[in-house]
Design an enzyme around this catalytic site. Sequence first.
Site, PDB file in Angstrom:
ATOM      1  N   GLY A 166    -101.622 -44.163 -28.906  1.00 29.25           N
ATOM      2  CA  GLY A 166    -102.101 -43.508 -27.686  1.00 29.25           C
ATOM      3  C   GLY A 166    -103.190 -42.493 -28.009  1.00 29.25           C
ATOM      4  O   GLY A 166    -103.317 -42.026 -29.139  1.00 29.25           O
ATOM      5  N   GLN A 167    -103.975 -42.147 -26.982  1.00 28.97           N
ATOM      6  CA  GLN A 167    -105.078 -41.185 -27.167  1.00 28.97           C
ATOM      7  C   GLN A 167    -104.585 -39.862 -27.726  1.00 28.97           C
ATOM      8  O   GLN A 167    -105.182 -39.287 -28.632  1.00 28.97           O
ATOM      9  CB  GLN A 167    -105.715 -40.842 -25.834  1.00 28.97           C
ATOM     10  CG  GLN A 167    -106.309 -41.942 -25.034  1.00 28.97           C
ATOM     11  CD  GLN A 167    -107.173 -41.344 -23.931  1.00 28.97           C
ATOM     12  OE1 GLN A 167    -108.285 -40.903 -24.193  1.00 28.97           O
ATOM     13  NE2 GLN A 167    -106.676 -41.328 -22.707  1.00 28.97           N
ATOM     14  N   ASP A 183     -88.730 -47.227 -29.295  1.00 28.01           N
ATOM     15  CA  ASP A 183     -89.125 -47.873 -28.039  1.00 28.01           C
ATOM     16  C   ASP A 183     -88.421 -47.140 -26.897  1.00 28.01           C
ATOM     17  O   ASP A 183     -87.188 -47.118 -26.826  1.00 28.01           O
ATOM     18  CB  ASP A 183     -88.703 -49.357 -28.087  1.00 28.01           C
ATOM     19  CG  ASP A 183     -89.165 -50.125 -26.847  1.00 28.01           C
ATOM     20  OD1 ASP A 183     -89.567 -49.485 -25.850  1.00 28.01           O
ATOM     21  OD2 ASP A 183     -89.099 -51.374 -26.889  1.00 28.01           O
ATOM     22  N   ALA A 216     -96.015 -42.939 -22.909  1.00 29.12           N
ATOM     23  CA  ALA A 216     -95.751 -43.034 -21.472  1.00 29.12           C
ATOM     24  C   ALA A 216     -96.284 -44.354 -20.945  1.00 29.12           C
ATOM     25  O   ALA A 216     -97.103 -45.017 -21.579  1.00 29.12           O
ATOM     26  CB  ALA A 216     -96.438 -41.878 -20.735  1.00 29.12           C
ATOM     27  N   TYR A 217     -95.792 -44.691 -19.767  1.00 29.36           N
ATOM     28  CA  TYR A 217     -96.377 -45.785 -18.983  1.00 29.36           C
ATOM     29  C   TYR A 217     -97.513 -45.114 -18.206  1.00 29.36           C
ATOM     30  O   TYR A 217     -97.260 -44.329 -17.284  1.00 29.36           O
ATOM     31  CB  TYR A 217     -95.320 -46.359 -18.053  1.00 29.36           C
ATOM     32  CG  TYR A 217     -95.814 -47.497 -17.175  1.00 29.36           C
ATOM     33  CD1 TYR A 217     -95.377 -48.798 -17.406  1.00 29.36           C
ATOM     34  CD2 TYR A 217     -96.694 -47.273 -16.134  1.00 29.36           C
ATOM     35  CE1 TYR A 217     -95.823 -49.845 -16.609  1.00 29.36           C
ATOM     36  CE2 TYR A 217     -97.145 -48.316 -15.335  1.00 29.36           C
ATOM     37  CZ  TYR A 217     -96.705 -49.592 -15.583  1.00 29.36           C
ATOM     38  OH  TYR A 217     -97.144 -50.625 -14.795  1.00 29.36           O
ATOM     39  N   THR A 218     -98.767 -45.371 -18.601  1.00 25.73           N
ATOM     40  CA  THR A 218     -99.896 -44.614 -18.046  1.00 25.73           C
ATOM     41  C   THR A 218    -100.795 -45.423 -17.100  1.00 25.73           C
ATOM     42  O   THR A 218    -101.835 -44.924 -16.676  1.00 25.73           O
ATOM     43  CB  THR A 218    -100.766 -44.042 -19.192  1.00 25.73           C
ATOM     44  OG1 THR A 218    -101.135 -45.111 -20.068  1.00 25.73           O
ATOM     45  CG2 THR A 218    -100.030 -42.980 -19.973  1.00 25.73           C
ATOM     46  N   ASP A 244    -100.940 -33.757 -13.916  1.00 25.34           N
ATOM     47  CA  ASP A 244    -101.357 -33.133 -12.644  1.00 25.34           C
ATOM     48  C   ASP A 244    -100.944 -33.999 -11.446  1.00 25.34           C
ATOM     49  O   ASP A 244    -100.893 -33.509 -10.319  1.00 25.34           O
ATOM     50  CB  ASP A 244    -102.880 -32.928 -12.640  1.00 25.34           C
ATOM     51  CG  ASP A 244    -103.670 -34.200 -12.937  1.00 25.34           C
ATOM     52  OD1 ASP A 244    -103.148 -35.095 -13.640  1.00 25.34           O
ATOM     53  OD2 ASP A 244    -104.825 -34.315 -12.460  1.00 25.34           O
ATOM     54  N   TYR A 278     -96.459 -43.446 -10.378  1.00 27.53           N
ATOM     55  CA  TYR A 278     -96.651 -42.825 -11.700  1.00 27.53           C
ATOM     56  C   TYR A 278     -96.298 -41.345 -11.635  1.00 27.53           C
ATOM     57  O   TYR A 278     -95.521 -40.839 -12.464  1.00 27.53           O
ATOM     58  CB  TYR A 278     -98.102 -43.027 -12.154  1.00 27.53           C
ATOM     59  CG  TYR A 278     -98.491 -42.198 -13.349  1.00 27.53           C
ATOM     60  CD1 TYR A 278     -98.090 -42.541 -14.643  1.00 27.53           C
ATOM     61  CD2 TYR A 278     -99.285 -41.045 -13.205  1.00 27.53           C
ATOM     62  CE1 TYR A 278     -98.455 -41.766 -15.743  1.00 27.53           C
ATOM     63  CE2 TYR A 278     -99.648 -40.277 -14.294  1.00 27.53           C
ATOM     64  CZ  TYR A 278     -99.238 -40.640 -15.562  1.00 27.53           C
ATOM     65  OH  TYR A 278     -99.597 -39.870 -16.650  1.00 27.53           O
ATOM     66  N   LYS A 307     -93.200 -39.440 -13.619  1.00 31.26           N
ATOM     67  CA  LYS A 307     -93.407 -38.336 -14.568  1.00 31.26           C
ATOM     68  C   LYS A 307     -92.643 -37.093 -14.106  1.00 31.26           C
ATOM     69  O   LYS A 307     -92.102 -36.347 -14.924  1.00 31.26           O
ATOM     70  CB  LYS A 307     -94.906 -38.026 -14.708  1.00 31.26           C
ATOM     71  CG  LYS A 307     -95.730 -39.142 -15.356  1.00 31.26           C
ATOM     72  CD  LYS A 307     -95.440 -39.363 -16.823  1.00 31.26           C
ATOM     73  CE  LYS A 307     -95.944 -38.253 -17.717  1.00 31.26           C
ATOM     74  NZ  LYS A 307     -95.728 -38.582 -19.157  1.00 31.26           N
TER      75      LYS A 307
END
Length: 306
Positions: free
Chosen positions: A10-11, A37, A61-63, A103, A126, A130
């Site tokens: 991920g980033q 996982d 995360a599921y992004t 956010d 989403y 979160k």
Amino acid sequence: MRIAVTGTSGQLALSLGERAAAVAGVSVIRLGRPELDLLRPETVAPALAACGADIVVNAAAYTAVDRAESEPALAHAVNATGAQAVAAAAAGLGLPVIQISTDYVFDGTAPDPYAETAPTGPVSVYGASKLAGEGLVAAANPRHLIVRTAWVYSPFGGNFVSTMLRLAATRDTIQVVDDQLGNPTSALDLADGLVAAARRALYPGFSAWGIYHMAGSGAASWAGFAAQVLDESRRSGGPYATIEPIPGAQFVTAARRPTNSRLDTARAASVFGSGLPDWRLSVAAVVRRLAADSRAAAAEAAPGRI
Ligand SMILES: NC(=O)C1=CN([C@@H]2O[C@H](COP(=O)(O)OP(=O)(O)OC[C@H]3O[C@@H](n4cnc5c(N)ncnc54)[C@H](O)[C@@H]3O)[C@@H](O)[C@H]2O)C=CC1
């Protein structure tokens, strides 16, 4: 300080790995599938136990914000139940957890930047998943920091910056929404902020657990963000296109986005000393880096032609 971070590629996980490498005494262990996982909660505690961390950052995360509208159970399983598993496993090992949130837990109708205490009201699956994760993490591990961030981009993988550069390579004009405001955030800056927060959280006697907002300083619309990206790209010899601002109503997506999701970041700045740089400076740095990377890749592909 050893930081375990979930989400191998991920980033944010990659950015944490890169930034920690530059700080003496800090190391980052990236954990991901198949060993860890979030859809298989039983994998989490063994993976965390094996890496010998002092603190855990749950960045996995599921992004896929739009896809989540048609996969609500999956989004919830990763972002809520999965986050709970990480927080509970950390608690079981006696470790604090930093849960990364968004956010998009806000409805975006407030006129001012959102403080941590502002009422939430997600308008997307989403965002709701979160937000559910925030509650489950807080209940599972009293030593938690929930760090909400926004509009994340980086030199790694696909994000808004890479999308604008890709589109500019083949178009003269790009239509971009101009009536949604937020804080563009470089994952590299966020990584610096998280290292500062992790250090502070590990001080003996630290007790300021809870929710924090961490995002780039200053706000932009998506169109303003895009224009900054492409202006910098042009200065770096990269692709350029004109941005045509459009209202969000003209750009139909599966998920609704908050109109104003600017975050008030004063609390994190004062507790962790982690004020993030002005978003324009960080966009410039990432675009220049991507331009240099693509020049290097071109030179490698055709060494005789420069
Ligand atoms: N990208 C953005 O604009 C924003 C991101 N955030 C939050 O920041 C955090 C980091 O985001 P990015 O690095 O941009 O995300 P990303 O999409 O680049 O990386 C997510 C990582 O999670 C991993 N992952 C997904 N499902 C998994 C599973 N079942 N088990 C283990 N790993 C799994 C993926 O393989 C990927 O490595 C996330 O919690 C995200 O919700 C918050 C606000 C904005």
